[in-house]
Design a protein around this motif. Structure first.
Motif, PDB file in Angstrom:
ATOM      1  N   ARG A   4      17.908  29.586   8.777  1.00  0.00           N
ATOM      2  CA  ARG A   4      17.857  28.179   8.361  1.00  0.00           C
ATOM      3  C   ARG A   4      16.854  27.456   9.231  1.00  0.00           C
ATOM      4  N   GLN A 672      24.818  30.151   3.981  1.00  0.00           N
ATOM      5  CA  GLN A 672      25.068  29.650   2.627  1.00  0.00           C
ATOM      6  C   GLN A 672      26.061  28.495   2.639  1.00  0.00           C
ATOM      7  N   ASP A 675      24.340  25.404   3.816  1.00  0.00           N
ATOM      8  CA  ASP A 675      23.483  24.881   2.749  1.00  0.00           C
ATOM      9  C   ASP A 675      24.303  24.097   1.721  1.00  0.00           C
ATOM     10  N   ARG A 679      23.694  20.258   0.826  1.00  0.00           N
ATOM     11  CA  ARG A 679      23.363  19.860  -0.539  1.00  0.00           C
ATOM     12  C   ARG A 679      24.389  18.891  -1.109  1.00  0.00           C
TER      13      ARG A 679
END
Length: 721
Positions: A4, A672, A675, A679
């Motif tokens: 990341r 993940q 993220d 988001r």
């Protein structure tokens, strides 16, 4: 590998203010040692199994005996008298020579020679020692090659230090066979070296013998042709001394020799004829030297008598008797002198005639021999061709014969390789060697353990070193929490000297640097999967904040599977789910979290649509009401992956602290989850690594150290207020 991208705002603030955290890096040697300690049982099992296998293999192996024969390989000496400039070259040649000999000792041709000389294909003792089945297809097809391969597999060539000695060792199940093959190997090598050394001499001698025989026959034929041609042409030669040398001779034909002699005689006869002619052409009184010598006394006597007569005639007269007597004597002498002079002229003419005849006779013979010599000169061309053929063949014959004799002398000598110690029949087996096998097994077990550990380390995608969290996940590391060694976590959190409390207190201190107002008011604790320590971290933070005099509420937002009951006495019944479904009296949902002194709103009964309840405005309005009453609202959120709940909660709080379990969760899954939270509108403050144990000691994390403060250096309350 950065999975990341870093978040500059949070990360930079963290870097600027996290001065209280210790450097968790440790030396490589210590990390290796800790890794070994963490995997000690795996290492012990593998090494023990390897040792057991080594012992069993040693016990079931067939004993083998090794016999050793020692030979000396001397450098072939050259007959060199000038040693300057040769020493360096000899050193290079020595190294090449000995390397060549070592390779020859391991050659297949030598092995096949040992098989042939020892008749090993039919040797019962040898075949029995190696348990060879003569009916085997490979053995039956080419037994010599098969046995040669077997010998090469069991022989070893070992140079002894920097000496000229070499040990030839052979190993087999039979002591007698081992000794016999080792000695045979040495003897066949010595014999083959002698054959290689003098083989070229033998071949050369055989070649020279054939060539010499051919030249001898050719020489005989040439000489026979030369003699026959000379006899037919009357070209007989004689040997004459060479001018200026008493030892060298030259050859010429008889005609040439006769012509040379006649030329000499003719020259002498011509000289004599010329001399006689000169005497003949002289005056009539001219006498030859012999006649002049004979007449001279007569002339002298006449002169004496003439003198006496003249003296007496002057005194006594002509008629004096003495004068007349002297006149008579003088007349007599005149007659004798005249007779002598007449005789001398006849002799001169006779000598001239004889010299002339001799000259003419010799000249005629010379002319005859000259014609014959000219014919021989024409015949000598072919004669010389035949003579050169004889001379050339004779020179080749003599040269080859001399070379043949030299080779015969050079071929006699001693071998430069000799047996030093013959192999003796061994009494103790050389294999199996228990100590060596155990050491080998130990090394194999250690190597296998190291390989497996290294493979595990490489394949393990979990977080092992908390210091790598910023690099792997792109978020700051907020804290490192050890695995608890006690069953009662409540008691461990109550003890301010426990390692668990120390770790969470350091986390609390770090959270105080996240904003200008200290610990955020709305703080969510999330995790990728269940059971990563999220609920325990929520309880610990709430407890520490309450101890600092803050009004704290722990909100259990995991309405699907709450985990707070493991650490708190939570009564069943209503909770967050009830409020989100329409109940307005949220204050009736608040409980006192026992055994700790802070307030708690449980999750309530599990709703069928938890995500829908969190997605509405009611949840965010509810957080606003809680924020108005409490200094801090700690939200224990559900796991991120597989559920939509956590991103919805993250969008309604100031930020998220991600709880990551060490040694289990995959970095890719954690990334993940982060993220998804971002988001969904959430802000990531950082990560907390939990359940650190002995496996993480190699990275500087373990019991008693590595959590920011050591015992005795606890921060003061004023530092974290």
């Amino acid at each position: 590998m950065n999975i990341r991208s870093a978040r500059p705002d949070t990360a930079d603030y963290y870097e600027d203010n996290a001065e209280g955290l210790r450097d968790l890096g440790v030396p490589v040697a210590e990390r290796v040692w800790q890794t070994v300690k963490n995997n000690k049982w795996l290492i012990a099992i593998l090494i023990t199994a390897s040792l057991v296998i080594g012992v069993v293999a040693t016990l079931i192996m067939t004993p083998k005996y090794q016999a050793s024969a020692r030979i000396e390989i001397s450098r072939v000496e050259n007959n060199v008298t000038a040693v300057e400039g040769v020493e360096t070259q000899d050193q290079v040649l020595d190294a090449q020579y000995y390397e060549t000999q070592y390779e020859l000792l391991k050659s297949r041709s030598l092995a096949e020679q040992v098989v042939r000389q020892g008749k090993l294909a039919s040797d019962e003792a040898f075949l029995k020692a190696f348990d060879i089945d003569t009916a085997d297809a490979g053995f039956a097809r080419d037994p010599e090659r098969a046995l040669a391969n077997l010998l090469l597999d069991n022989v070893s060539i070992s140079p002894v230090g920097s000496s000229n000695l070499v040990d030839i060792r052979f190993t087999s199940p039979s002591p007698a066979v081992s000794a016999r093959i080792a000695n045979s190997w040495a003897n066949e090598y010595i014999a083959s070296n002698l054959s290689r050394r003098f083989g070229a001499t033998n071949e050369a001698r055989q070649f020279l013998e054939g060539r010499i025989e051919q030249l001898r026959e050719r020489l005989e034929t040439a000489e026979r042709e030369l003699i026959t041609y000379a006899a037919e042409r009357n070209l007989f030669t004689i040997e004459t001394p060479e001018t200026g040398s008493s030892s060298e001779t030259a050859s010429q034909t008889l005609v040439a020799s006769d012509l040379q002699a006649l030329n000499t005689a003719l020259a002498q006869a011509t000289t004599e004829r010329i001399a006689a002619q000169s005497a003949l052409d002289a005056t009539a009184t001219a006498l030859s030297p012999e006649d002049a010598a004979a007449i001279q006394p007569l002339r002298q006597r006449r002169a004496e008598l003439s003198a006496q007569r003249a003296q007496l005639r002057a005194t006594a007269g002509e008629e004096y008797p003495t004068v007349r007597a002297l006149s008579e004597q003088i007349s007599q002498l005149d007659r004798e002198i005249a007779a002598a002079e007449r005789r001398s002229g006849s002799a001169v003419r006779a000598r001239f005639q004889q010299a002339l005849e001799t000259e003419q006779r010799l000249r005629a013979r010379v002319n005859e021999l000259r014609d014959e010599f000219v014919g021989q000169r024409r015949d000598s061309v072919q004669y010389n061709i035949l003579q050169r053929e004889v001379d050339t063949t004779q020179a080749l014959y003599n040269s080859l014969l001399q070379r043949y004799r030299e080779i015969g002398v050079a071929g006699v000598g001693e071998n430069n390789i000799a047996m030093v110690d013959a192999a003796e029949v061994p009494t103790v087996p050389s294999e199996p060697n228990l100590l060596r096998n155990l050491l080998l097994s130990l090394l194999i077990g250690a190597a296998a353990a190291g390989g497996i550990i290294l493979l595990r380390e490489k394949l393990d995608q979990s977080v092992r070193d908390p210091a790598e969290v910023p690099e792997l996940l792109g978020v700051p590391l907020l804290g490192s929490i050890p695995a608890s060694r006690e069953n009662d976590l409540a008691d461990e959190l109550e003890s301010k000297h426990s390692e668990l409390y120390e770790a969470y207190f350091n986390l609390f201190t770090t959270l105080g640097f996240l904003s200008e107002n200290g610990v955020p008011k709305r703080l969510m604790l999330g995790s990728t999967r269940p059971a990563e320590g999220k609920s325990l971290s929520s309880v610990a933070l709430a407890k520490i904040l309450a101890e600092r005099g803050k009004r704290v509420l722990l909100l259990d937002a995991d309405m699907r599977h709450s985990g707070l009951s493991k650490y708190l006495d939570v009564s069943g019944g209503k909770g967050l789910s009830n409020y989100l479904r329409g109940e307005d009296d949220w204050q009736s949902l608040v409980q006192i979290a026992k055994p700790f002194n802070f307030e708690l709103i449980p999750a309530g009964r599990q709703p069928p649509n938890a995500a829908e309840l969190l997605a509405g405005d009611r949840f965010e309005e509810f957080l606003g009401k809680l924020e108005a009453r409490y200094d801090h609202v700690i939200i224990d959120a559900p796991p991120v992956l597989g559920l939509a709940d956590a991103p919805l909660i993250a969008s309604a709080v100031e930020g998220v602290v991600m709880v990551v379990e060490a040694n289990r969760g995959k970095v890719r899954m954690i990334a993940q989850a982060l993220d998804r939270l971002e988001r969904g509108g959430g802000k990531i403050f950082g990560a907390v690594v939990t359940k650190l144990d002995e496996r993480n000691q190699s990275y500087g994390y373990g019991y008693g150290y590595g959590y920011g403060y050591s015992y005795g250096e606890k921060p003061k309350l004023s530092e974290v207020a």
